[in-house]
Motif scaffolding. Structure first.
Motif, PDB file in Angstrom:
ATOM      1  N   ASP A 156       0.056   9.588  -2.385  1.00 58.71           N
ATOM      2  CA  ASP A 156       1.117   8.726  -1.863  1.00 58.71           C
ATOM      3  C   ASP A 156       2.469   9.329  -2.227  1.00 58.71           C
ATOM      4  OD1 ASP A 156      -1.115   7.167  -1.556  1.00 58.71           O
ATOM      5  OD2 ASP A 156      -0.417   5.506  -2.807  1.00 58.71           O
ATOM      6  N   ILE A 157       3.446   9.117  -1.346  1.00 59.56           N
ATOM      7  CA  ILE A 157       4.815   9.562  -1.623  1.00 59.56           C
ATOM      8  C   ILE A 157       5.795   8.474  -1.198  1.00 59.56           C
ATOM      9  CG2 ILE A 157       6.641  11.177  -0.918  1.00 59.56           C
ATOM     10  CD1 ILE A 157       4.497  13.364  -0.828  1.00 59.56           C
ATOM     11  N   ILE A 158       6.772   8.201  -2.056  1.00 58.52           N
ATOM     12  CA  ILE A 158       7.850   7.260  -1.750  1.00 58.52           C
ATOM     13  C   ILE A 158       9.099   8.054  -1.378  1.00 58.52           C
ATOM     14  CG2 ILE A 158       9.382   5.484  -2.680  1.00 58.52           C
ATOM     15  CD1 ILE A 158       7.100   4.620  -4.517  1.00 58.52           C
ATOM     16  N   CYS A 159       9.656   7.756  -0.220  1.00 56.92           N
ATOM     17  CA  CYS A 159      10.874   8.433   0.238  1.00 56.92           C
ATOM     18  C   CYS A 159      12.098   7.549  -0.017  1.00 56.92           C
ATOM     19  CB  CYS A 159      10.780   8.739   1.733  1.00 56.92           C
ATOM     20  SG  CYS A 159       9.511   9.939   2.167  1.00 56.92           S
ATOM     21  N   GLY A 160      13.120   8.136  -0.654  1.00 56.11           N
ATOM     22  CA  GLY A 160      14.373   7.413  -0.842  1.00 56.11           C
ATOM     23  C   GLY A 160      14.405   6.497  -2.033  1.00 56.11           C
ATOM     24  N   PHE A 161      13.675   6.846  -3.097  1.00 52.59           N
ATOM     25  CA  PHE A 161      13.773   6.056  -4.324  1.00 52.59           C
ATOM     26  C   PHE A 161      15.201   6.168  -4.866  1.00 52.59           C
ATOM     27  CE2 PHE A 161      13.356   5.278  -8.879  1.00 52.59           C
ATOM     28  CZ  PHE A 161      12.589   4.125  -8.890  1.00 52.59           C
ATOM     29  N   PRO A 162      15.723   5.097  -5.474  1.00 52.34           N
ATOM     30  CA  PRO A 162      17.100   5.150  -5.988  1.00 52.34           C
ATOM     31  C   PRO A 162      17.348   6.382  -6.869  1.00 52.34           C
ATOM     32  CG  PRO A 162      16.273   2.920  -6.134  1.00 52.34           C
ATOM     33  CD  PRO A 162      15.129   3.756  -5.677  1.00 52.34           C
ATOM     34  N   GLY A 163      18.418   7.091  -6.558  1.00 55.24           N
ATOM     35  CA  GLY A 163      18.769   8.278  -7.332  1.00 55.24           C
ATOM     36  C   GLY A 163      18.152   9.562  -6.819  1.00 55.24           C
ATOM     37  N   PHE A 172      -0.143   9.155   2.339  1.00 55.67           N
ATOM     38  CA  PHE A 172       0.454   7.851   2.640  1.00 55.67           C
ATOM     39  C   PHE A 172       1.945   7.924   2.328  1.00 55.67           C
ATOM     40  CE2 PHE A 172      -3.955   7.295   1.388  1.00 55.67           C
ATOM     41  CZ  PHE A 172      -4.473   6.588   2.465  1.00 55.67           C
ATOM     42  N   ILE A 173       2.754   7.905   3.378  1.00 62.45           N
ATOM     43  CA  ILE A 173       4.203   8.052   3.241  1.00 62.45           C
ATOM     44  C   ILE A 173       4.861   6.685   3.321  1.00 62.45           C
ATOM     45  CG2 ILE A 173       6.260   9.135   4.235  1.00 62.45           C
ATOM     46  CD1 ILE A 173       4.360  11.254   5.459  1.00 62.45           C
ATOM     47  N   ASN A 174       5.623   6.338   2.306  1.00 62.99           N
ATOM     48  CA  ASN A 174       6.239   5.020   2.240  1.00 62.99           C
ATOM     49  C   ASN A 174       7.743   5.130   2.049  1.00 62.99           C
ATOM     50  OD1 ASN A 174       3.658   3.356   2.026  1.00 62.99           O
ATOM     51  ND2 ASN A 174       3.418   4.733   0.283  1.00 62.99           N
ATOM     52  N   GLN A 175       8.494   4.498   2.931  1.00 64.28           N
ATOM     53  CA  GLN A 175       9.934   4.377   2.726  1.00 64.28           C
ATOM     54  C   GLN A 175      10.165   3.360   1.613  1.00 64.28           C
ATOM     55  OE1 GLN A 175      12.377   3.904   6.299  1.00 64.28           O
ATOM     56  NE2 GLN A 175      13.668   2.440   5.209  1.00 64.28           N
ATOM     57  N   PHE A 176      11.051   3.675   0.688  1.00 66.52           N
ATOM     58  CA  PHE A 176      11.271   2.788  -0.456  1.00 66.52           C
ATOM     59  C   PHE A 176      11.863   1.448  -0.029  1.00 66.52           C
ATOM     60  CE2 PHE A 176      14.095   1.012  -3.730  1.00 66.52           C
ATOM     61  CZ  PHE A 176      13.135   0.746  -4.705  1.00 66.52           C
ATOM     62  N   TYR A 177      11.249   0.372  -0.532  1.00 65.79           N
ATOM     63  CA  TYR A 177      11.762  -0.980  -0.337  1.00 65.79           C
ATOM     64  C   TYR A 177      11.993  -1.597  -1.718  1.00 65.79           C
ATOM     65  CZ  TYR A 177      10.220  -0.813   4.560  1.00 65.79           C
ATOM     66  OH  TYR A 177      10.039  -0.479   5.885  1.00 65.79           O
ATOM     67  N   PRO A 178      13.204  -2.040  -2.032  1.00 65.94           N
ATOM     68  CA  PRO A 178      13.443  -2.686  -3.331  1.00 65.94           C
ATOM     69  C   PRO A 178      12.785  -4.057  -3.368  1.00 65.94           C
ATOM     70  CG  PRO A 178      15.417  -2.795  -1.973  1.00 65.94           C
ATOM     71  CD  PRO A 178      14.430  -1.964  -1.210  1.00 65.94           C
TER      72      PRO A 178
END
Length: 566
Positions: free
Chosen positions: A356-363, A385-391
């Motif tokens: 899995d990879i999170i894209c756009g994590f803060p910082g 599994f590609i996931n755009q970061f959601y807070p």
């Protein structure tokens, strides 16, 4: 003077005080009561008997589950208990009286779907019961007001909650299962269930985890690590095979951490389970984080090479930047992840590593993101599994300075393009493979099988293949699948040691026969009597004895009448 509302009840049992009479005392008191005869009153000619249309256990229930295989397993258990208690499960939400919504809190879109489903149910005047990680983590959300809630460790009491919801009451069970102060993995594993796929058993080996990832909301719901004992897991697998299952999935929030709270470990469990797997049946491991698998690499390689275990492992990396991993509190560096993957690729030829990879994590900087792009190009993961970061509300990551939305979207798109730039299965065209057929494709045109490496192989939809191990020649490859032509001279092999249950049939109720509106049930375990209809079934045997495994009892939907001759 304290208010009467100062003390909140955590559970239904809290309504019973220590000074209240026990059930035995109540029964004894009844013996001294002399009933008084009433004069019979004739009904008027225009008078009709009014039946209560809200008798619990007669309604239709539609259940929707979002999220991981652990959540799906919980949903199967809830459906099984409801069906065993008389409710009818339906696939049509419009005809259902009750909607049971089993939620996921990992990402915003999943919770949005969950919230919209609640609103839709209320607009259609449906009774609503909610379960899963969203209400467990945030039971005081405005849109959950007035709704009945089943906590993630209270799924064995789903019948009680639905009964009350049918009557128009609101019940919330959010407590933790404990034994002598120690937190348990959750509800018992021998509860009735309805498998979504009768050929596949999903077993949750533990709940919760040892991490504290800054982006994770699931931790708020599932809590710290709590593992099931090995003997209970082995017994559940054994029972599953006796019901015709030919594939087992092990699931949890982190399978690699299994057993650390009870003095054992994952390899020890796996070797015990392997002993129970029939020839031709397969075991699939669930997700494991890098920190807890590192110390078991030698044993894990041996297990993944076992002929009855898929050479497949899901190891989330989330980012290739140590800086980002530190902000995520992932407790490993990118070199740890590479060590796991490189070791397994060397010792388990052909192994499938999903990540899995999170894209756009803060910082996350451009340099951080480029490191992640380079990792995917180097390893060419067949499953990503590609996931755009959601807070997620209430998480530390939600309080950090966010990457602009358009940047997150662009990075997600770019990584997806890299992933789709290669075809991982092209070199397998022409291979002869043994595959286990367990599912049907989404378009209903093929059966779905998996080879030793848990790679998806589409085969002709012939009824004699379902649940069988067959031999195919791969003639075509796509991005996510291969297509196989059955070898005509090869005979399908049946791994199941029993006939699979029918779709919708309740697991755990073997050797059932109808008897004047009741069921004659052979107990599968010492606690099976209680598990048939949790909290509502009571044993009344000769001399108040406890039923033994293998004995028969007459079971009504709301009570056990008496022992039955075998």
């Amino acid at each position: 003077m304290p208010s009467s509302c100062d003390s909140l009840m955590e559970d239904i049992e809290d309504m019973v005080s220590s000074s209240d009479p026990t059930p035995h005392e109540r029964q004894s008191a009844r013996k001294s009561i002399i009933p008084r005869a009433r004069k019979k009153k004739e009904l008027m000619s225009d008078e009709e008997l009014q039946a209560d249309s809200l008798i619990p256990g007669t309604q239709k229930i539609w259940m929707k589950t979002w999220g991981c295989s652990h959540n799906n397993s919980d949903g199967e258990y809830m459906a099984g208990q409801l069906a065993a208690s008389g409710y009818k499960m339906t696939d049509d939400p419009t005809e259902a009286d009750v909607w049971l919504l089993n939620s996921c809190t990992v990402k915003n879109p999943a919770e949005d779907h969950f919230r919209n489903s609640i609103k839709k149910a209320q607009e259609q005047q449906k009774k609503v019961v909610v379960a899963g990680c969203v209400p467990q983590a945030q039971p005081r959300m405005d849109y959950l007001k007035g709704l009945s809630i089943i906590g993630v460790q209270q799924i064995d009491r789903v019948v009680e909650v639905v009964d009350e919801a049918v009557k128009g009451h609101s019940v919330r069970l959010l407590g933790q299962k404990k034994d002598g102060g120690r937190r348990l993995g959750g509800a018992r594993l021998d509860l009735p269930k309805i498998r979504k796929n009768p050929l596949i058993e999903i077993i949750s080996i533990n709940t919760g985890c040892l991490n504290a990832c800054t982006y994770c909301k699931t931790k708020h719901a599932r809590g710290d690590l709590a593992s099931y004992p090995i003997e209970e897991l082995v017994e559940r697998a054994r029972q599953s095979f006796q019901e015709g299952v030919c594939e087992i999935w092990l699931t949890s929030e982190d399978t690699g951490a299994y057993g650390r709270d009870i003095g054992t470990d994952l390899p020890t469990l796996l070797w015990r389970l392997v002993e129970e797997i029939p020839e031709g049946a397969m075991l699939r491991l669930g997700m494991t984080n890098p920190p807890y698998i590192l110390e078991h690499l030698e044993e894990m390689a041996k297990i993944l090479n076992h002929p009855r275990v898929y050479a497949f492992l899901h190891v989330p990396v989330q980012s290739a930047s140590d800086s980002v991993l530190m902000d995520m509190k992932r407790e490993y560096c990118i070199d740890d992840f590479k060590r796991v993957v490189d070791f397994l690729k060397e010792r388990v030829p052909g192994v499938t590593i999903a990540t899995d990879i999170i894209c756009g994590f803060p910082g996350e900087t451009e340099e951080d993101f480029e490191a992640t792009i380079d990792l995917v190009k180097a390893y060419r993961f067949p499953s990503l599994f590609i996931n755009q970061f959601y807070p997620r509300p209430g998480t530390p990551a939600a309080r950090l300075e966010q990457v602009p939305a358009h940047v997150k979207k662009q990075r997600t798109k770019e990584l997806s393009q890299v992933f789709h730039s290669y075809n991982p299965y092209d070199h397998k065209v022409g291979e002869r493979q043994h595959v286990l057929v367990t599912e049907e494709s989404f378009d209903s045109q093929y059966y779905v099988a998996h080879n030793k490496y848990y790679e998806q192989v589409l085969v002709p939809k012939r009824v004699e293949f379902k649940g069988k191990m067959i031999v195919v020649d791969v003639y075509e490859a796509g991005k996510h699948f291969m297509k196989g032509k059955p070898v005509e001279e090869s005979k399908p092999f049946t791994p199941s040691i029993a006939m699979p249950l029918q779709k919708g049939e309740v697991s755990g109720l073997l050797q059932v026969s109808k008897l004047q509106g009741y069921q004659c049930v052979k107990l599968q375990s010492i606690n099976h009597c209680e598990s048939i209809i949790p909290a509502l079934v009571h044993w009344r045997g000769k001399n108040n004895t406890t039923p033994k495994k293998g004995s028969f009892v007459h079971v009504g939907y709301r009570s056990v009448l008496s022992p039955s001759p075998s």
